[in-house]
Structures are given as C-alpha cells and as structure tokens.
Write a protein that holds these residues in place. Sequence first.
Motif, PDB file in Angstrom:
ATOM      1  N   LEU A 128       0.827  -1.193   0.000  1.00  0.00           N
ATOM      2  CA  LEU A 128       0.000   0.000   0.000  1.00  0.00           C
ATOM      3  C   LEU A 128       0.867   1.250   0.000  1.00  0.00           C
ATOM      4  CD1 LEU A 128      -2.710  -0.925   2.676  1.00  0.00           C
ATOM      5  CD2 LEU A 128      -2.954  -0.992   0.182  1.00  0.00           C
ATOM      6  N   ASN A 129       0.540   2.177  -0.899  1.00  0.00           N
ATOM      7  CA  ASN A 129       1.074   3.536  -0.855  1.00  0.00           C
ATOM      8  C   ASN A 129       0.063   4.347  -0.057  1.00  0.00           C
ATOM      9  OD1 ASN A 129       2.977   2.504  -2.609  1.00  0.00           O
ATOM     10  ND2 ASN A 129       2.281   3.653  -4.385  1.00  0.00           N
ATOM     11  N   LEU A 130       0.324   4.495   1.224  1.00  0.00           N
ATOM     12  CA  LEU A 130      -0.667   5.067   2.133  1.00  0.00           C
ATOM     13  C   LEU A 130      -0.026   6.181   2.956  1.00  0.00           C
ATOM     14  CD1 LEU A 130      -3.626   4.643   3.050  1.00  0.00           C
ATOM     15  CD2 LEU A 130      -2.747   3.133   4.843  1.00  0.00           C
ATOM     16  N   TYR A 131      -0.655   7.351   2.939  1.00  0.00           N
ATOM     17  CA  TYR A 131      -0.104   8.542   3.585  1.00  0.00           C
ATOM     18  C   TYR A 131      -1.139   9.163   4.527  1.00  0.00           C
ATOM     19  CZ  TYR A 131       3.310   8.549  -0.312  1.00  0.00           C
ATOM     20  OH  TYR A 131       4.296   8.230  -1.229  1.00  0.00           O
ATOM     21  N   PRO A 132      -0.688   9.895   5.547  1.00  0.00           N
ATOM     22  CA  PRO A 132      -1.628  10.603   6.426  1.00  0.00           C
ATOM     23  C   PRO A 132      -2.031  11.948   5.821  1.00  0.00           C
ATOM     24  CG  PRO A 132       0.603  10.930   7.229  1.00  0.00           C
ATOM     25  CD  PRO A 132       0.710  10.003   6.035  1.00  0.00           C
ATOM     26  N   MET A 133      -2.590  11.903   4.618  1.00  0.00           N
ATOM     27  CA  MET A 133      -2.859  13.117   3.853  1.00  0.00           C
ATOM     28  C   MET A 133      -4.162  12.968   3.073  1.00  0.00           C
ATOM     29  SD  MET A 133       1.048  13.561   2.393  1.00  0.00           S
ATOM     30  CE  MET A 133       0.699  15.030   1.434  1.00  0.00           C
ATOM     31  N   ASP A 134      -4.956  14.049   3.034  1.00  0.00           N
ATOM     32  CA  ASP A 134      -6.148  14.074   2.196  1.00  0.00           C
ATOM     33  C   ASP A 134      -5.855  14.880   0.932  1.00  0.00           C
ATOM     34  OD1 ASP A 134      -6.109  16.695   3.042  1.00  0.00           O
ATOM     35  OD2 ASP A 134      -7.867  16.511   4.334  1.00  0.00           O
ATOM     36  N   ASN A 135      -6.862  15.079   0.092  1.00  0.00           N
ATOM     37  CA  ASN A 135      -6.635  15.767  -1.179  1.00  0.00           C
ATOM     38  C   ASN A 135      -6.072  17.167  -0.998  1.00  0.00           C
ATOM     39  OD1 ASN A 135      -7.394  13.639  -2.733  1.00  0.00           O
ATOM     40  ND2 ASN A 135      -9.340  14.489  -3.422  1.00  0.00           N
ATOM     41  N   GLU A 162       4.947   2.876  -0.088  1.00  0.00           N
ATOM     42  CA  GLU A 162       5.253   4.307   0.021  1.00  0.00           C
ATOM     43  C   GLU A 162       4.521   4.855   1.230  1.00  0.00           C
ATOM     44  OE1 GLU A 162       4.158   6.668  -3.335  1.00  0.00           O
ATOM     45  OE2 GLU A 162       5.261   5.449  -4.791  1.00  0.00           O
ATOM     46  N   THR A 163       5.179   5.706   1.993  1.00  0.00           N
ATOM     47  CA  THR A 163       4.503   6.482   3.017  1.00  0.00           C
ATOM     48  C   THR A 163       5.409   7.622   3.455  1.00  0.00           C
ATOM     49  OG1 THR A 163       3.115   6.373   5.001  1.00  0.00           O
ATOM     50  CG2 THR A 163       5.245   5.221   5.088  1.00  0.00           C
ATOM     51  N   GLY A 164       4.861   8.511   4.275  1.00  0.00           N
ATOM     52  CA  GLY A 164       5.600   9.665   4.751  1.00  0.00           C
ATOM     53  C   GLY A 164       4.739  10.908   4.671  1.00  0.00           C
ATOM     54  N   PHE A 165       5.348  12.058   4.812  1.00  0.00           N
ATOM     55  CA  PHE A 165       4.652  13.334   4.693  1.00  0.00           C
ATOM     56  C   PHE A 165       5.706  14.424   4.523  1.00  0.00           C
ATOM     57  CE2 PHE A 165       4.952  11.987   9.113  1.00  0.00           C
ATOM     58  CZ  PHE A 165       5.704  13.006   9.684  1.00  0.00           C
ATOM     59  N   PRO A 166       5.317  15.593   4.028  1.00  0.00           N
ATOM     60  CA  PRO A 166       6.302  16.642   3.755  1.00  0.00           C
ATOM     61  C   PRO A 166       6.737  17.386   5.015  1.00  0.00           C
ATOM     62  CG  PRO A 166       4.118  17.346   3.076  1.00  0.00           C
ATOM     63  CD  PRO A 166       3.983  15.917   3.494  1.00  0.00           C
ATOM     64  N   SER A 167       7.915  18.007   4.921  1.00  0.00           N
ATOM     65  CA  SER A 167       8.463  18.804   6.023  1.00  0.00           C
ATOM     66  C   SER A 167       8.221  20.294   5.827  1.00  0.00           C
ATOM     67  CB  SER A 167       9.973  18.568   6.121  1.00  0.00           C
ATOM     68  OG  SER A 167      10.623  18.998   4.924  1.00  0.00           O
ATOM     69  N   ALA A 168       7.523  20.676   4.779  1.00  0.00           N
ATOM     70  CA  ALA A 168       7.412  22.084   4.390  1.00  0.00           C
ATOM     71  C   ALA A 168       6.421  22.854   5.248  1.00  0.00           C
ATOM     72  CB  ALA A 168       7.013  22.189   2.925  1.00  0.00           C
ATOM     73  N   TYR A 190       8.541   1.708   3.449  1.00  0.00           N
ATOM     74  CA  TYR A 190       9.427   2.468   2.565  1.00  0.00           C
ATOM     75  C   TYR A 190       8.995   3.933   2.556  1.00  0.00           C
ATOM     76  CZ  TYR A 190      11.266  -1.974   1.101  1.00  0.00           C
ATOM     77  OH  TYR A 190      11.866  -3.205   1.115  1.00  0.00           O
ATOM     78  N   PHE A 191       9.882   4.797   3.044  1.00  0.00           N
ATOM     79  CA  PHE A 191       9.606   6.219   3.036  1.00  0.00           C
ATOM     80  C   PHE A 191       9.675   6.754   1.604  1.00  0.00           C
ATOM     81  CE2 PHE A 191      11.390   5.601   7.325  1.00  0.00           C
ATOM     82  CZ  PHE A 191      10.363   6.144   8.077  1.00  0.00           C
ATOM     83  N   TYR A 192       8.741   7.631   1.302  1.00  0.00           N
ATOM     84  CA  TYR A 192       8.789   8.369   0.046  1.00  0.00           C
ATOM     85  C   TYR A 192       8.998   9.836   0.397  1.00  0.00           C
ATOM     86  CZ  TYR A 192       7.976   9.563  -4.769  1.00  0.00           C
ATOM     87  OH  TYR A 192       8.146  10.012  -6.053  1.00  0.00           O
ATOM     88  N   ALA A 206       8.984  18.216  -1.055  1.00  0.00           N
ATOM     89  CA  ALA A 206       9.388  18.301   0.359  1.00  0.00           C
ATOM     90  C   ALA A 206       9.249  17.010   1.152  1.00  0.00           C
ATOM     91  CB  ALA A 206       8.568  19.402   1.047  1.00  0.00           C
ATOM     92  N   PHE A 207       9.190  15.853   0.490  1.00  0.00           N
ATOM     93  CA  PHE A 207       8.962  14.600   1.201  1.00  0.00           C
ATOM     94  C   PHE A 207      10.233  13.935   1.727  1.00  0.00           C
ATOM     95  CE2 PHE A 207       4.786  14.966  -0.528  1.00  0.00           C
ATOM     96  CZ  PHE A 207       3.974  14.160   0.237  1.00  0.00           C
ATOM     97  N   GLY A 208      11.393  14.493   1.441  1.00  0.00           N
ATOM     98  CA  GLY A 208      12.633  13.818   1.782  1.00  0.00           C
ATOM     99  C   GLY A 208      12.904  13.741   3.275  1.00  0.00           C
ATOM    100  N   LEU A 209      13.508  12.617   3.692  1.00  0.00           N
ATOM    101  CA  LEU A 209      14.078  12.538   5.036  1.00  0.00           C
ATOM    102  C   LEU A 209      15.323  13.417   5.123  1.00  0.00           C
ATOM    103  CD1 LEU A 209      13.806   8.683   5.641  1.00  0.00           C
ATOM    104  CD2 LEU A 209      12.251  10.471   6.452  1.00  0.00           C
ATOM    105  N   CYS A 210      15.901  13.705   3.945  1.00  0.00           N
ATOM    106  CA  CYS A 210      17.037  14.639   3.827  1.00  0.00           C
ATOM    107  C   CYS A 210      16.616  15.817   2.951  1.00  0.00           C
ATOM    108  CB  CYS A 210      18.247  13.955   3.187  1.00  0.00           C
ATOM    109  SG  CYS A 210      18.846  12.490   4.041  1.00  0.00           S
TER     110      CYS A 210
END
Length: 324
Positions: A165-172, A223-229, A275-277, A299-303
């Motif tokens: 699953l490519n699943l994120y804590p994000m809506d549209n 895929e999962t993660g969220f942006p740092s922006a 797997y972080f995206y 802005a999704f990078g861990l770096c």
Amino acid sequence: MKLGAWIHEHGLSLDKQIALAAGSGLSTIRSYTLDYAERATPALKRTGMSLFAGIHVDASALLADWRSQVRLDELARYHKLGVPLEAICVGNELREGGDEPEKKRFTARLSFNLANVLATYRRWLDEHGYTTPLTYAMEGIVFDREGYFHEWLWPLIDICDIVSLNLYPMDNAAWFTFGAFEESRRFLCDPRVRHDRLTCFEWQLRRALQQLAQVDKPMVFSETGFPSAVGYQIEGDRLVVPESDTARYGEAMQEFINLIRRVDADYGGRIRALYFYEWRDNLYHPKIWNVEQSPIHVAFGLCDRFGVPKFNLREVLAESLAAG
C-alpha cells in the motif's frame, strides 16, 4: 518491520546516498525499474541492504492486452543481481481514466489483467525454483468510502504474496495545488490538525489490516511519509524550493512511526516493511507541474535536496523501535 526508502538520483550518486541511508538505520531500498536496481546493486552489496524490486507496467497497454506487460527477461535479471529481494512489485498506482484526482480509478479490468500478469510470473518463479514474493503497489483509490477494498480487488489480492500500500496521512487538500504547503504547515505546527489526520490514517490502516488478517496476507508500506514544508519560494520561473521546519518534522515523524508500530503489534506484526517516500527532497519531481498539480512533492525527503538529514534519523528510529 524493516525500514527503507526510495532514493532518487538527481544531483547525487546512489553510492553515497545508499551508504548514508544504511548508516542512518535503513536496511532496504525501493526500486521502480530494473535499470535503477542495476545501478544501485554495487552499493547494496557493500552495505548489505536488500531491495524491494519493481517491474514497470503501463496501464493503457495492460488494458489493451495484458500479455504485452509480461517481462520474463526482467524477472530473470532481478534474480541475477545477487542482492536479497524483499519482493518484486509488479506495477505502481495503475489508473484508468487519467491522472487527474477526480477522474483516476482502479478498475476491475486493471485488477483482473494485472492478476493474469502476476500469475504468469508466479508460474515462472515456481518453475525456476524461486520463492520471491510478488506484489502490486496500490494507492488509496482501491478503497471504498468505508475503507474496504473494492470487491474487484480480491482476485489481485489473492495472487499477491504480499499486499503493498502507498498510504499517507494526507487528504486531497494536503496533496494538490500550492495550498498543500499550508496544509503541511498546519499538520506540523497544530497538534489538533496532526491528531485528526493521524487518527484518519490509523483508521484506514486498521481497516486494511483487518481485511488482510482474514485472508492471512502480510502487508508492506510501499510508500509512506509526509512533507516537512511550512512554506515555499519559487526560484527563477519554475523551481519550487520548500521551506522546512525540521524540528517539528522530526517530532511528527517519530509520532508517525510509533503509531504504525503500535498498530502493527495489534495485528501480530503483519507489516513486513515500510518504505519512506522519499529519502531526499526532489525539486524536479514530474508531478510538481503535471496535470496532478502537486508541488508539495518537493518536500517529502528525510534529507534536504543536498542530502543532509533533516533530523537524527537513527535516533528517531531507535526511539520508535523501543516504543514499539
């Protein structure tokens, strides 16, 4: 649960990035194509990391004739790389109806035809004595409004050894247009917004795991993660440069990983890997300016874009592991 990431190549070599990822506590990387995997292989061997391999599938061609998407030569070449294979992911986020958010669908025709491709691959693997798991990376459009897999997904789920699953804590709102940067800021800076979005994410994750437990299928976060922006600037005509709050990003990431580990424990450790995206900010992602209009992809990078970690990744992973 293993932790890994997708690592893009723009501007920095895979060798250096994979070494840094291994040193930061990741043990596996994701590949979407064979040519990428072949370039990554020397670094994977040096670091002892494994590979979540990918074989590209073209959705339009799959609908016209599923046999056109069978690539047994790629299947064979993956097994000659000499690196541990977590799984081979056959296709990623296939869509009928286009890529516009309100039009994209994962249809019964896609499901049935892709199941035929995976069945062909499974026969080849069995004939050659390989036990490598097969999977497909699904996005959120595979669920109905109640969080259940659409009924036409089940033939595909049945043939998959692992459900990815490519699943994120994000809506549209958190994905599309430049308004997504404000949504990202609110997620990082407003505890109530973060709580609400993580609660929705946990609900969908639990609903998926409940269904997979009934058929005894393991899961991977492909895929999962969220942006740092928390904002952005535009340099020149089109270069979107994120402004990040790395301190709050690290805090939110620890909370996020702890949540996943807690839910995973409730379901007997059914999640095999995450797997972080993605590993590093990507200011050249095609979705920034395409029909999806998703500039938050920068802005999704861990770096950051230069390869500098945004927080102490090893420490966060260690604390999350202890908490789990």
